[in-house]
Design a protein around this motif. Sequence first.
Motif, PDB file in Angstrom:
ATOM      1  N   MET A   1       0.833  -1.211   0.000  1.00 48.82           N
ATOM      2  CA  MET A   1       0.000   0.000   0.000  1.00 48.82           C
ATOM      3  C   MET A   1       0.859   1.249   0.000  1.00 48.82           C
ATOM      4  O   MET A   1       0.560   2.235  -0.691  1.00 48.82           O
ATOM      5  N   ARG A   2       1.923   1.212   0.777  1.00 51.72           N
ATOM      6  CA  ARG A   2       2.819   2.372   0.778  1.00 51.72           C
ATOM      7  C   ARG A   2       3.433   2.566  -0.595  1.00 51.72           C
ATOM      8  O   ARG A   2       3.558   3.694  -1.080  1.00 51.72           O
ATOM      9  N   LEU A   3       3.800   1.450  -1.213  1.00 50.66           N
ATOM     10  CA  LEU A   3       4.405   1.564  -2.538  1.00 50.66           C
ATOM     11  C   LEU A   3       3.421   2.170  -3.528  1.00 50.66           C
ATOM     12  O   LEU A   3       3.787   2.993  -4.373  1.00 50.66           O
ATOM     13  N   TYR A   4       2.172   1.769  -3.408  1.00 51.71           N
ATOM     14  CA  TYR A   4       1.163   2.312  -4.319  1.00 51.71           C
ATOM     15  C   TYR A   4       0.951   3.797  -4.068  1.00 51.71           C
ATOM     16  O   TYR A   4       0.798   4.585  -4.999  1.00 51.71           O
ATOM     17  N   ALA A   5       0.927   4.165  -2.789  1.00 52.35           N
ATOM     18  CA  ALA A   5       0.573   5.540  -2.451  1.00 52.35           C
ATOM     19  C   ALA A   5       1.723   6.517  -2.629  1.00 52.35           C
ATOM     20  O   ALA A   5       1.509   7.720  -2.695  1.00 52.35           O
ATOM     21  N   ALA A   6       2.934   6.015  -2.724  1.00 51.68           N
ATOM     22  CA  ALA A   6       4.083   6.925  -2.734  1.00 51.68           C
ATOM     23  C   ALA A   6       4.057   7.795  -3.982  1.00 51.68           C
ATOM     24  O   ALA A   6       3.831   7.295  -5.081  1.00 51.68           O
ATOM     25  N   PRO A   7       4.271   9.084  -3.824  1.00 53.34           N
ATOM     26  CA  PRO A   7       4.285   9.960  -4.989  1.00 53.34           C
ATOM     27  C   PRO A   7       5.423   9.624  -5.953  1.00 53.34           C
ATOM     28  O   PRO A   7       5.281   9.751  -7.156  1.00 53.34           O
ATOM     29  N   SER A   8       6.543   9.224  -5.421  1.00 56.96           N
ATOM     30  CA  SER A   8       7.644   8.844  -6.299  1.00 56.96           C
ATOM     31  C   SER A   8       8.110   7.458  -5.905  1.00 56.96           C
ATOM     32  O   SER A   8       8.775   7.284  -4.885  1.00 56.96           O
ATOM     33  N   ARG A   9       7.742   6.476  -6.707  1.00 59.41           N
ATOM     34  CA  ARG A   9       7.968   5.094  -6.304  1.00 59.41           C
ATOM     35  C   ARG A   9       9.442   4.758  -6.215  1.00 59.41           C
ATOM     36  O   ARG A   9       9.863   4.015  -5.350  1.00 59.41           O
TER      37      ARG A   9
ATOM     38  N   ALA B   1      11.197   3.378  -2.956  1.00 59.89           N
ATOM     39  CA  ALA B   1      11.826   2.062  -2.933  1.00 59.89           C
ATOM     40  C   ALA B   1      13.259   2.153  -2.448  1.00 59.89           C
ATOM     41  O   ALA B   1      13.798   1.199  -1.911  1.00 59.89           O
ATOM     42  N   ARG B   2      13.870   3.347  -2.666  1.00 59.67           N
ATOM     43  CA  ARG B   2      15.264   3.471  -2.263  1.00 59.67           C
ATOM     44  C   ARG B   2      15.412   3.930  -0.826  1.00 59.67           C
ATOM     45  O   ARG B   2      16.503   3.909  -0.286  1.00 59.67           O
ATOM     46  N   SER B   3      14.342   4.374  -0.203  1.00 58.14           N
ATOM     47  CA  SER B   3      14.491   4.952   1.133  1.00 58.14           C
ATOM     48  C   SER B   3      14.797   3.856   2.143  1.00 58.14           C
ATOM     49  O   SER B   3      14.516   2.670   1.933  1.00 58.14           O
ATOM     50  N   VAL B   4      15.351   4.306   3.265  1.00 55.48           N
ATOM     51  CA  VAL B   4      15.830   3.355   4.274  1.00 55.48           C
ATOM     52  C   VAL B   4      14.676   2.522   4.834  1.00 55.48           C
ATOM     53  O   VAL B   4      14.778   1.295   4.990  1.00 55.48           O
TER      54      VAL B   4
ATOM     55  N   SER C   1      11.864   1.633   3.591  1.00 58.23           N
ATOM     56  CA  SER C   1      11.317   0.583   2.725  1.00 58.23           C
ATOM     57  C   SER C   1      12.290  -0.585   2.631  1.00 58.23           C
ATOM     58  O   SER C   1      11.870  -1.751   2.539  1.00 58.23           O
ATOM     59  N   VAL C   2      13.572  -0.292   2.691  1.00 58.81           N
ATOM     60  CA  VAL C   2      14.555  -1.386   2.680  1.00 58.81           C
ATOM     61  C   VAL C   2      14.385  -2.240   3.917  1.00 58.81           C
ATOM     62  O   VAL C   2      14.416  -3.483   3.857  1.00 58.81           O
ATOM     63  N   ILE C   3      14.182  -1.553   5.035  1.00 60.78           N
ATOM     64  CA  ILE C   3      13.967  -2.311   6.279  1.00 60.78           C
ATOM     65  C   ILE C   3      12.721  -3.180   6.147  1.00 60.78           C
ATOM     66  O   ILE C   3      12.710  -4.359   6.546  1.00 60.78           O
ATOM     67  N   ASP C   4      11.667  -2.606   5.587  1.00 66.93           N
ATOM     68  CA  ASP C   4      10.429  -3.374   5.403  1.00 66.93           C
ATOM     69  C   ASP C   4      10.682  -4.617   4.579  1.00 66.93           C
ATOM     70  O   ASP C   4      10.259  -5.717   4.943  1.00 66.93           O
ATOM     71  N   VAL C   5      11.380  -4.432   3.487  1.00 64.98           N
ATOM     72  CA  VAL C   5      11.632  -5.558   2.585  1.00 64.98           C
ATOM     73  C   VAL C   5      12.455  -6.619   3.288  1.00 64.98           C
ATOM     74  O   VAL C   5      12.151  -7.820   3.235  1.00 64.98           O
ATOM     75  N   VAL C   6      13.499  -6.167   3.980  1.00 67.49           N
ATOM     76  CA  VAL C   6      14.364  -7.135   4.662  1.00 67.49           C
ATOM     77  C   VAL C   6      13.581  -7.887   5.742  1.00 67.49           C
ATOM     78  O   VAL C   6      13.819  -9.071   6.002  1.00 67.49           O
ATOM     79  N   ALA C   7      12.631  -7.220   6.337  1.00 64.45           N
ATOM     80  CA  ALA C   7      11.875  -7.857   7.417  1.00 64.45           C
ATOM     81  C   ALA C   7      10.980  -8.984   6.890  1.00 64.45           C
ATOM     82  O   ALA C   7      10.784  -9.995   7.581  1.00 64.45           O
ATOM     83  N   ILE C   8      10.411  -8.797   5.697  1.00 65.17           N
ATOM     84  CA  ILE C   8       9.458  -9.822   5.243  1.00 65.17           C
ATOM     85  C   ILE C   8      10.077 -10.838   4.289  1.00 65.17           C
ATOM     86  O   ILE C   8       9.480 -11.864   3.985  1.00 65.17           O
ATOM     87  N   LEU C   9      11.287 -10.530   3.835  1.00 70.62           N
ATOM     88  CA  LEU C   9      11.905 -11.408   2.836  1.00 70.62           C
ATOM     89  C   LEU C   9      12.161 -12.831   3.328  1.00 70.62           C
ATOM     90  O   LEU C   9      11.903 -13.776   2.567  1.00 70.62           O
ATOM     91  N   PRO C  10      12.657 -13.011   4.565  1.00 65.07           N
ATOM     92  CA  PRO C  10      12.980 -14.391   4.973  1.00 65.07           C
ATOM     93  C   PRO C  10      11.778 -15.328   4.845  1.00 65.07           C
ATOM     94  O   PRO C  10      11.928 -16.495   4.460  1.00 65.07           O
ATOM     95  N   PHE C  11      10.627 -14.823   5.158  1.00 70.01           N
ATOM     96  CA  PHE C  11       9.445 -15.666   5.078  1.00 70.01           C
ATOM     97  C   PHE C  11       9.215 -16.155   3.656  1.00 70.01           C
ATOM     98  O   PHE C  11       8.993 -17.353   3.416  1.00 70.01           O
TER      99      PHE C  11
END
Lengths: 217, 636
Positions: B246-254, B258-261, B263-273
């Motif tokens: 949802m954040r990715l959809y809502a972001a004015p500049s995707r 995607a490059r912000s810190v 979002s990286v943390i978010d990705v790293v958090a869900i990736l192992p699963f």
Amino acid sequence: MGAVMAALSLEARRRLSRPNREKVDSDLELSIVRHQPEGLDQLQVQTKFTKKELQSLYRGFKNECPSGLVDEETFKTIYSQFFPQGDATTYAHFLFNAFDMDRNGSIRFEDFVIGLSVLLRGSVTEKLNWAFNLYDINKDGYITKEEMLAIMKSIYDMMGRYTYPSVRDEAPSEHVDKFFQKMDRNRDGVVTIEEFIETCQKDENIMNSMQLFENVL
Amino acid sequence: MAAGVATWMPFARAAAVGWLPLAQQTMPKPPVDKTSRSDEILFVNVSGLRFQTWKNTLDRYPDTLLGSSEKEFFYNEETQEYFFDRDPEMFRHILNFFRTGKLHYPRHECIQAFEEELAFYGIIPEIIGDCCMEEYRDRKKENQERLAEDTEAENAGDAPLPPDATLRDKLWRAFENPHTSTMALVFYYVTGFFIAVSVIANVVETVPCRPLKGSIKDLPCGEKFSVGFSCLDTACVLIFSCEYLMRLYAAPSRCDFARSVMSVIDVVAILPFYIGLVMPENEEVSGAFVTLRVFRVFRIFKFSRHSQGLRILGCTLQACASELGFLLFSLTMAVIIFATVMFYAEKGTKGTTFSSIPASFWYTIVTMTTLGYGDMVPDSIAGKIFGSICSLSGVLVIALPVPVIVSNFARIYHQNQRADKMRAQQKVRQARIRMAKKGATNAFLQHKEDGGLQDGGDGDSTAFCVKNRSAFEHQHHHLLQCLEKTTNHEFTDEITYSEVCMMDSMGFRTSRSTSLSSQQGSTTTCCSRRAKRRAIRLANSTVSVSRGSVQELDTLHVTKTPVGTQYPQSRSSLNARTEDLKLNCTDYTAAIISIPTPPANSPDESLPNSPAIPGILRNSRSSTFNTQETVKISSL
């Protein structure tokens, strides 16, 4: 570990402060050397300026050089600012020597004002004398081709690179040859003061242009 | 130009007498100085505080308020003084700038007030002297940051959305500013709750629970209630994934998002699963998979969206990164030194724990940080001596005033920064000097093109096309013109010079240059001088014309324009000058007569057409050629 770091930093600091101290000493020396000019009345006698003009000149001079002396480096810097496109340092060097009459490496206010008086208020002969003195680098009374070439090159240097037509390497020496052709009457390879003044007085253009800078001050 | 230069102008002009015997052409007339030359004391009243100064002092900077005629607007006739309704304390600094040439920044003043005063008096802040420049810059940066923060806080979110906001905008706003709407707040707390749940679950998973019935070994709870925990994990991951998408959809500049810190943390958090889903049930791979689960702990960083303090900590660490890096580096150096020493000292001991230098690293770190676990202990005398030196120096490093060392690092760091700043400032200063030089040169070239060389100074006709130039500039330009006359060369700018160089290389100019240089020895009458000036200017144009003679005429026209804005003026001045020519010079009647003749197709054909006038044959030929060519261009 900390001892090592402290030792290293101490060494560095000592190395840094040592030249500073030397510089401080030499700065002290320079600030002691100061010059006060002769009295206003004496200068009025020696030059053709009025009191007000001398006052105004001195104010400007003192503002720029609080110590009362102009050394060659400062002189070169100042003169170079008038010719942003070229390199005026060589010509400024010759000019400095022409103003520094007692050849002690610095121009005092008296030298400055006496030189200006000749250039602005002097007779045509005096101005020509001054010009001859400028060209005669070793002050032996003769202008040789080498001296003239050096002066000419320094003048062309002031033009810089971006000129039209662009300055060729032979331009200064050609100019010197023309000069000698005109000035050197007896073709002995040097120009004496008499030849110089005689030729200039016969040349109308030069005589007319000598009055150009009368109203500078 | 610098201040003091104005004082030396009379000297520089006087010294020009030295060029006079060498000049090959006559010198131009000096500018007529209409203003009175005698210096006078001016009175300046600033809100009651009366200052007095010489007029010359103020005239040093002609482009400021006090140095130009702008100050006449503030002249009070009754009291015969200039009255300014401004801060008198600040004015002191302004006046000192005029007197000494250096602008100082008073430390006790507000920086914005100072800048406003400078703007009023027409002084740019960049000329603040080196002594005060750093302070000024620091204060200015501070101020700007504070302003930026204030405006950001204002803009950030309390303002209502514009009515035509899309769903995207609304969603983004809800995410970024949870307190704007109830739904956003609920979402905020829900995600926060789930982050906490996920982290606690990860922790509790590893706690040993009571063993299953019939077995003795303690089980970690994760294995006992594996179903429950995996459900929890799946739920959390699903919620986090939804949030991320949802954040990715809502972001004015995707891309930026995607490059912000965060979002990286978010990705790293869900990736192992997801990797665990994809990966097969393989023995060796599952080992790596287990390591991946470690990354689940990164979910705790997701709290930084909820906590301002964490964000500040992160920023601080980021800001001090280089200092910390240097600290780490020096510690590493020490560790390596002592580890090496200890290894070699303990080499002789039997059964020593110092089996290698990397193994000694552990001992060094433990000793230097005064932990002293005791798992590695030196036996030999040398080892003990060096060990004690190691622990003492560790004390010095860490236990002694850490702030002192930190501040030392800060000082050294700032010193290095100052060196870098000085270098950067040097570059800026050099660039400024270069620009000033170029400005001076351009002013002079512009002045020439504006017809400043007109004899007799008919200032009226040129007044409206020449901008108001100070007396100093007049004198300086006159000086430069004298130099041009002495050397018989002209100042140009880079563009023209490079064009001319191109011409040289193409060899078109050889004939022209010889004809021009032959004119140098000619008698200097007013006409030939003027004609030569025009010839030189036109030779510029003809050069490009002859280059383009084989090209299309329209491209010819195009290549003319980069030569400069001088073009339209030269054309108009040429038209003006032909009149003068007719009146003053009989030599060029030939030139006038040949203008109406139809221009030849190629430049070379036109040459024989010009009438042969003896003596100044080359003069007239080149000028007729030039005038013809100019006519050709104007017919385009």
